[in-house]
Design an enzyme around this catalytic site. Structure first.
Site, PDB file in Angstrom:
ATOM      1  N   TYR A   1      -7.256 -15.365  -1.269  1.00 29.40           N
ATOM      2  CA  TYR A   1      -7.337 -14.682   0.023  1.00 29.40           C
ATOM      3  C   TYR A   1      -8.305 -13.518  -0.135  1.00 29.40           C
ATOM      4  CZ  TYR A   1      -5.814 -12.071   4.170  1.00 29.40           C
ATOM      5  OH  TYR A   1      -5.765 -11.396   5.368  1.00 29.40           O
TER       6      TYR A   1
ATOM      7  N   ASP B   1     -13.516 -10.482  -6.445  1.00 29.49           N
ATOM      8  CA  ASP B   1     -12.711  -9.749  -5.480  1.00 29.49           C
ATOM      9  C   ASP B   1     -11.593  -9.059  -6.266  1.00 29.49           C
ATOM     10  OD1 ASP B   1     -11.000  -8.783  -3.608  1.00 29.49           O
ATOM     11  OD2 ASP B   1     -10.920 -10.599  -2.383  1.00 29.49           O
TER      12      ASP B   1
ATOM     13  N   LYS C   1      -7.209  -1.071  -2.095  1.00 29.30           N
ATOM     14  CA  LYS C   1      -5.863  -0.709  -2.555  1.00 29.30           C
ATOM     15  C   LYS C   1      -5.852   0.542  -3.453  1.00 29.30           C
ATOM     16  CE  LYS C   1      -4.157  -5.434  -1.924  1.00 29.30           C
ATOM     17  NZ  LYS C   1      -3.331  -5.487  -0.726  1.00 29.30           N
TER      18      LYS C   1
HETATM   19  N1  HOZ Z   1      -1.701  -9.905   3.060  1.00 31.66           N
HETATM   20  C1  HOZ Z   1      -1.509  -8.713   2.323  1.00 31.66           C
HETATM   21  C2  HOZ Z   1      -0.818  -9.000   1.032  1.00 31.66           C
HETATM   22  N2  HOZ Z   1      -1.521  -9.893   0.164  1.00 31.66           N
HETATM   23  C3  HOZ Z   1      -0.782  -7.650   3.142  1.00 31.66           C
HETATM   24  C4  HOZ Z   1       0.480  -8.100   3.760  1.00 31.66           C
HETATM   25  C5  HOZ Z   1       1.104  -7.074   4.695  1.00 31.66           C
HETATM   26  O1  HOZ Z   1       0.889  -5.878   4.583  1.00 31.66           O
HETATM   27  O2  HOZ Z   1       1.828  -7.505   5.588  1.00 31.66           O
END
Ligand code: HOZ
Length: 425
Positions: A145, A240, A268
């Protein structure tokens, strides 16, 4: 309607105001058949819900809080920065200081550009790779992702996988036609894509340790092989590192695996809990970004003084943290988990690296998305719900990593193990 908890009541209200009651899909907890906890405060390894319930936290804001919740140095830096003003839309000194701190830890990042999220970082890095090479196609890995940019929403992990979203409504087919997919850890597939698409692949983008299909580490030689194929076919290699940067080691995945990409995306941890992303890499490539070059990208809040202050305080504190000691603690904790599940006759695979781990309820090894997807989701749901009832906050999805911080204590690990001991399946 009568609600048992304030979280449920707030969620009910939120559902009338926001899609699914949330501002990011996974946290709606649909993947684990629960309502989300509304969080009031966090300190160290712990969070407290609006109902006053205390939890040992293994989500840690999905990665930024490697130092733990409300670390004193970060909170202090934020107070000081806020006193001076929240945003100027002009350069501030801490942008330079944070960029220097990143480059000192990651010397392959010769130049970088701050943005506001990991999504923005990956979108911008891809545009840069395309602009620099004059090619349009790129390779991404199934289950990785890279944020919600159009081009990346093909076979994506994280919320995409959690909610079993099959396609990409709203993304013009022409955009994803340029996205080529390979299985993680499968170099032959990558070679084949390069051979079939000679001179049209701008880049390979990869999470050097995949964190959005649960944790899936790279097999020996995988990242080296990607480097070699990119060199052979004239494409850029993009790591990434939004999750792995400053987490797998202070120098991130590059220092850990010894493979140097052309471009890196960060997020992050470099924001210390505030919304930040960055992309950077070789000077020659970064010089293609406006205003030096023609690849355009901009942002009103980029380099925001509060975010820069929190990021700088975080990296400064992390520099003297003992990463090896934390990894050893996580290793022994994961061994404890494995033993407890084995005693219960429950098949688990625990993938682990540095302060990340994922429990997959499956027999075999998990080396790619197909194997991650074959794990027992119902069992994960039951595990999540029982752990939450006993005061342990886990990712509400089997396709995410558990995040451990430097604030987690031996008591936290012991308490968590004792909750696992009580589990009933
Ligand atoms: N998709 C992110 C985690 N891999 C963030 C999820 C979230 O904050 O809801």
């Amino acid at each position: 309607m009568k609600f048992t908890t304030r979280s449920e009541q707030l969620f009910d209200e939120a559902c009338t105001l926001m899609p699914g009651g949330v501002n990011s899909p996974v946290r709606a907890c649909r993947g684990v058949a629960a309502y989300p906890l509304f969080i009031e405060k966090g300190k160290g390894s712990r969070i407290w819900s609006v109902d006053g319930d205390e939890y040992i936290d293994f989500v840690m804001s999905w990665g930024p809080l490697l130092l733990g919740h409300s670390h004193p140095a970060v909170t202090r830096a934020l107070h000081e920065a806020a006193e001076l003003g929240a945003s100027f839309g002009a350069p501030c000194e801490n942008e330079v200081n944070l960029a220097m701190a990143v480059r000192a830890a990651m010397p392959h990042i010769e130049m970088l550009r701050m943005v506001n999220s990991g999504t923005e970082a990956t979108m911008s890095a891809l545009r840069l790779a395309r602009g620099y090479t004059g090619r349009n196609k790129f390779i991404k890995f199934i289950g990785c992702y890279h944020g919600h940019g159009d081009a990346f929403l093909a076979a994506a992990g994280s919320g995409f996988a959690t909610l079993s979203i099959p396609g990409t409504p709203g993304v013009p087919p022409a955009v994803v036609e340029e996205t080529l997919l390979a299985q993680y850890n499968d170099l032959d597939m990558v070679r084949e894509l390069f051979e079939r698409n000679q001179e049209s692949i701008a880049a390979v983008i990869v999470e050097p340790a995949a964190g959005n299909m649960g944790l899936v580490p790279p097999e020996p030689g995988f990242l080296q092989g990607l480097r070699q194929l990119c060199d052979q076919f004239g494409a850029l290699l993009i790591f990434d590192e939004v999750i792995t940067g400053f987490r797998l080691s202070f120098g991130g995945a590059v220092a850990r695996f010894g493979v140097t990409p052309d471009l890196v995306t960060l997020g992050k941890i470099i924001g210390g809990g505030l919304p930040v992303g960055a992309y950077g890499g070789k000077r020659e490539i970064m010089e293609s970004v406006a205003p030096l070059g023609g690849v355009y990208q901009a942002g009103t809040l980029s380099g925001n003084p509060l975010a820069m202050a929190a990021g700088l305080a975080t990296l400064t504190a992390l520099k003297s943290c003992d990463y090896a000691a934390l990894e050893a603690k996580v290793e022994s904790f994961c061994c404890g988990l494995e033993n407890l599940f084995r005693e219960k006759g429950i098949a688990v695979q625990i993938n682990r690296m540095a302060s990340l781990f994922t429990i997959f309820f499956t027999e075999g090894p998990v080396r790619n998305f197909a194997e991650a997807g074959s794990a027992d989701r119902e069992r994960y749901t039951s595990y999540y719900q029982q752990m939450r009832r006993s005061g342990i906050n886990l990712a509400p999805s089997p396709f995410e990593c558990a995040m451990v911080s430097f604030a987690h204590t031996d008591e936290d690990f012991a308490e968590t193990l004792s909750s696992v001991e009580q589990l009933l399946f």
